[in-house]
Enzyme design. Structure first.
Site, short mmCIF file in Angstrom:
data_model
loop_
_atom_site.label_atom_id
_atom_site.label_comp_id
_atom_site.label_asym_id
_atom_site.label_seq_id
_atom_site.Cartn_x
_atom_site.Cartn_y
_atom_site.Cartn_z
N GLY A 73 1.12 -0.60 0.12
CA GLY A 73 0.09 0.28 0.36
C GLY A 73 1.01 0.79 0.45
O GLY A 73 0.52 2.31 0.35
N SER A 109 1.73 3.18 -2.53
CA SER A 109 1.55 4.39 -3.70
C SER A 109 0.79 5.50 -2.94
O SER A 109 0.38 6.73 -3.45
CB SER A 109 0.53 3.67 -4.73
OG SER A 109 -0.02 2.96 -4.19
N TYR A 128 -16.37 -3.15 7.31
CA TYR A 128 -14.67 -2.90 7.59
C TYR A 128 -14.43 -2.87 9.23
O TYR A 128 -12.66 -3.29 9.14
CB TYR A 128 -14.66 -0.82 8.05
CG TYR A 128 -13.43 -0.20 7.79
CD1 TYR A 128 -12.26 -0.32 6.49
CD2 TYR A 128 -13.09 0.26 9.05
CE1 TYR A 128 -11.21 0.39 6.76
CE2 TYR A 128 -11.58 1.03 9.10
CZ TYR A 128 -10.75 1.21 8.39
OH TYR A 128 -9.29 1.77 8.46
N CYS A 129 -15.33 -2.80 10.01
CA CYS A 129 -14.43 -3.02 11.62
C CYS A 129 -13.89 -4.77 11.37
O CYS A 129 -12.97 -4.58 12.04
CB CYS A 129 -15.61 -2.79 12.59
SG CYS A 129 -16.24 -0.61 12.48
N SER A 148 -12.70 -6.95 9.33
CA SER A 148 -11.49 -6.96 8.75
C SER A 148 -10.13 -6.43 9.72
O SER A 148 -9.50 -7.12 9.32
CB SER A 148 -11.79 -6.03 6.94
OG SER A 148 -12.09 -4.84 7.27
#
Lengths: 250, 79
Positions: A13, A15, A154-155, A157
């Site tokens: 990640g 970039s 999201y939470c 993951s």
């Protein structure tokens, strides 16, 4: 004195956002890097911003699990055994439970969680890792230990990363590999700016007021990651470090 | 997508029970169910159906379903 001189560090990640800042900062204090990203021009931009030389950039989709091992192993052969792995790749999602589905969960978990575990598996192999020890860091989120509307996917993951890091810390301790999670609050990046735009205005205001020290900057996270990658943190493993300007202390 | 299908799906999706008639002239803002979670849900719903990301600022300007349809683009509907 904090430095990463002589250390080989792989950053996913890289970039944009936190990953990009960590790459720039780690190179500034002496690390040689393998940077991974999906966007060709932005990854090149990160590479151009690095201090020092011999860095390697890998343009690849980290959810392409079939080809991950061969590409990563080849890069490590070129650069040398790895001392640190920093997983910054991640996607954000604010979608209420009723709008979630298996496909959306799969996408979130593939990028945010499974890629971290797969990269850890590959990097921790004897042929790839420094036998004197290494440090793995997963960028989780303060949302990995808290809840919010629209954040079920999201939470979960990000939370999975925390428990995985604890299990991994125990399993990899004999190889002298430390594994920790960093849990940022709201840090101003392109990704979070986009997220704020999609939120109802009231919710966006509420998030800001809940950060007593205001939103964070990417360098705040890079400073902590550099410490965790360095030998100064040699007795820290299997823990989660919250860095959120006070968001979670209320 | 037909406007009638859009209405039906949106009605079911937002679990609207506070009004008997749900049509293009329904005032969204006055609905009991129209809260911040409903706004997030509409963003997700439009993204899924039309691959179009609306911002909350854009949604703040809408009052009726008709306004929402115009925001998405009338040309994306068949009737």
């Amino acid at each position: 004195m904090l430095d990463l001189i002589g250390k080989k560090i792989l950053i996913s990640g890289a970039s944009s956002g936190i990953g990009r800042e960590c790459a720039i900062f780690c190179s500034k204090i002496g690390a040689t890097l393998i940077i991974i990203g999906r966007d060709k021009s932005r990854l090149q931009n990160t590479l151009d911003s690095l201090s020092g030389k011999n860095h390697i950039q890998l343009l690849l989709d980290i959810t392409d699990f079939e080809s991950l091992e061969s590409v990563i192993s080849k890069a490590i052969e070129n650069i040398g055994k790895i001392d640190g792995f920093l997983h910054c790749a991640g996607i954000e999602s604010t979608v209420p439970l009723r709008s979630m589905n298996a496909k959306k969960y799969r996408e979130l978990f593939s990028v945010n969680t499974i890629s971290a575990l797969e990269l850890s598996r590959i990097i921790s192999k004897k042929k790839n890792i420094n036998p004197n020890g290494a440090s793995f860091i997963f960028i989780s989120s303060v949302m990995g230990i808290l809840g919010a509307s629209g954040k079920v996917g999201y939470c979960s993951s990000k939370s999975a990363l925390i428990s995985a890091s604890k299990a991994m810390a125990v399993e990899l301790a004999p190889k002298k590999i430390r594994v920790n999670c960093v849990l940022p609050g709201m840090v101003e990046t392109e990704m979070t700016k986009k997220m704020i735009l999609e939120l109802p205005t009231e919710s966006a205001k509420e998030i800001k007021t809940k950060h007593p020290l205001g939103y964070g900057e990417t360098i705040d996270i890079a400073n902590l990651c550099a410490f965790l990658l360095s030998d100064l943190s040699k007795w820290i493993t299997g823990t989660e470090l919250v860095i959120d300007g006070g968001y979670s202390c209320q | 997508m037909k406007k009638s299908d859009f209405l039906n799906e949106l009605h079911e999706f937002l679990e609207i029970e506070s009004v008997e008639s749900f049509n293009v002239n329904t005032n969204l803002i006055n609905l009991d169910e129209y809260d911040s979670l409903a706004i997030m849900s509409i963003v997700a719903f439009i993204d899924e159906k039309f691959s179009s990301k609306l911002t909350s600022n854009q949604l703040a300007g809408i009052v009726t379903i008709k306004d929402l349809i115009e925001l998405v683009g009338n040309e994306k509907f068949e009737d």
